[in-house]
Scaffold this motif. Structure first.
Motif, PDB file in Angstrom:
ATOM      1  N   ASN A   8       0.811  -1.211   0.000  1.00 22.68           N
ATOM      2  CA  ASN A   8       0.000   0.000   0.000  1.00 22.68           C
ATOM      3  C   ASN A   8       0.848   1.268   0.000  1.00 22.68           C
ATOM      4  N   THR A   9       2.094   1.128  -0.414  1.00 22.37           N
ATOM      5  CA  THR A   9       2.954   2.301  -0.561  1.00 22.37           C
ATOM      6  C   THR A   9       3.578   2.292  -1.946  1.00 22.37           C
ATOM      7  N   THR A  10       3.938   3.469  -2.401  1.00 20.34           N
ATOM      8  CA  THR A  10       4.630   3.612  -3.675  1.00 20.34           C
ATOM      9  C   THR A  10       5.423   4.913  -3.644  1.00 20.34           C
ATOM     10  N   HIS A  12       6.201   8.562  -4.636  1.00 21.48           N
ATOM     11  CA  HIS A  12       5.421   9.719  -5.063  1.00 21.48           C
ATOM     12  C   HIS A  12       6.361  10.856  -5.447  1.00 21.48           C
ATOM     13  N   THR A  34       8.578   7.848  -0.626  1.00 17.87           N
ATOM     14  CA  THR A  34       7.658   6.721  -0.548  1.00 17.87           C
ATOM     15  C   THR A  34       6.581   7.067   0.465  1.00 17.87           C
ATOM     16  N   SER A  35       5.338   6.905   0.056  1.00 18.48           N
ATOM     17  CA  SER A  35       4.220   7.165   0.970  1.00 18.48           C
ATOM     18  C   SER A  35       3.038   6.288   0.586  1.00 18.48           C
ATOM     19  N   ILE A  37      -0.459   4.877  -0.720  1.00 22.27           N
ATOM     20  CA  ILE A  37      -1.279   5.084  -1.907  1.00 22.27           C
ATOM     21  C   ILE A  37      -2.621   5.643  -1.451  1.00 22.27           C
ATOM     22  N   LYS A  38      -3.070   6.706  -2.086  1.00 24.15           N
ATOM     23  CA  LYS A  38      -4.347   7.330  -1.731  1.00 24.15           C
ATOM     24  C   LYS A  38      -5.402   6.953  -2.769  1.00 24.15           C
ATOM     25  N   TYR A  41      -6.125  11.837  -5.737  1.00 24.00           N
ATOM     26  CA  TYR A  41      -5.004  12.765  -5.735  1.00 24.00           C
ATOM     27  C   TYR A  41      -5.479  14.114  -6.276  1.00 24.00           C
ATOM     28  N   PRO A  51       1.627   9.602  -7.668  1.00 21.52           N
ATOM     29  CA  PRO A  51       2.489   8.427  -7.851  1.00 21.52           C
ATOM     30  C   PRO A  51       3.474   8.619  -9.006  1.00 21.52           C
ATOM     31  N   LYS A  53       4.704   6.509 -10.926  1.00 20.76           N
ATOM     32  CA  LYS A  53       4.390   5.701 -12.113  1.00 20.76           C
ATOM     33  C   LYS A  53       3.498   6.446 -13.100  1.00 20.76           C
ATOM     34  N   TRP A  54       2.809   7.505 -12.652  1.00 19.41           N
ATOM     35  CA  TRP A  54       1.992   8.311 -13.563  1.00 19.41           C
ATOM     36  C   TRP A  54       2.870   9.087 -14.538  1.00 19.41           C
TER      37      TRP A  54
END
Length: 98
Positions: A8-10, A12, A34-35, A37-38, A41, A51, A53-54
């Motif tokens: 549940n983290t990625t 950012h 790293t924080s 995932i919401k 956003y 994130p 990855k966007w």
């Protein structure tokens, strides 16, 4: 205690809209962390955390579209107020000076 198994983290990115001395805007990366995932956003002011990855392009697009929509709302509200003020001034000009 059990070990957390959910991912549940990625990573950012933090993107900020910077304005130079000539008034030109540039989206600038301010860092990454790293924080959690919401679920949603949203930019806050001139800053957007999203994130990694966007991608930077997608983050900048979202930030700029959000700021543009905010400014359009401000313009519409201001235009409406100006129209009401103008109508009131027109009414005042019709008054008899007693």
């Amino acid at each position: 205690m059990g070990k957390q198994v959910a991912v549940n983290t990625t990573t950012h990115l933090t993107l900020e809209l910077w304005e130079d001395e000539k008034g030109e805007f540039s989206p600038i990366l301010r860092g990454e962390r790293t924080s959690l995932i919401k679920g949603e956003y949203l930019p806050i002011g001139r800053t957007f955390v999203f994130p990694k990855k966007w991608g930077r392009k997608e983050g900048a697009r979202i930030l700029l579209e959000h700021l543009i929509e905010d400014d359009k709302k401000i313009l519409a509200s201001t235009q409406h107020r100006l129209e009401r003020l103008q109508r009131t001034l027109d009414d005042v000009r019709k008054w008899n000076d007693d």
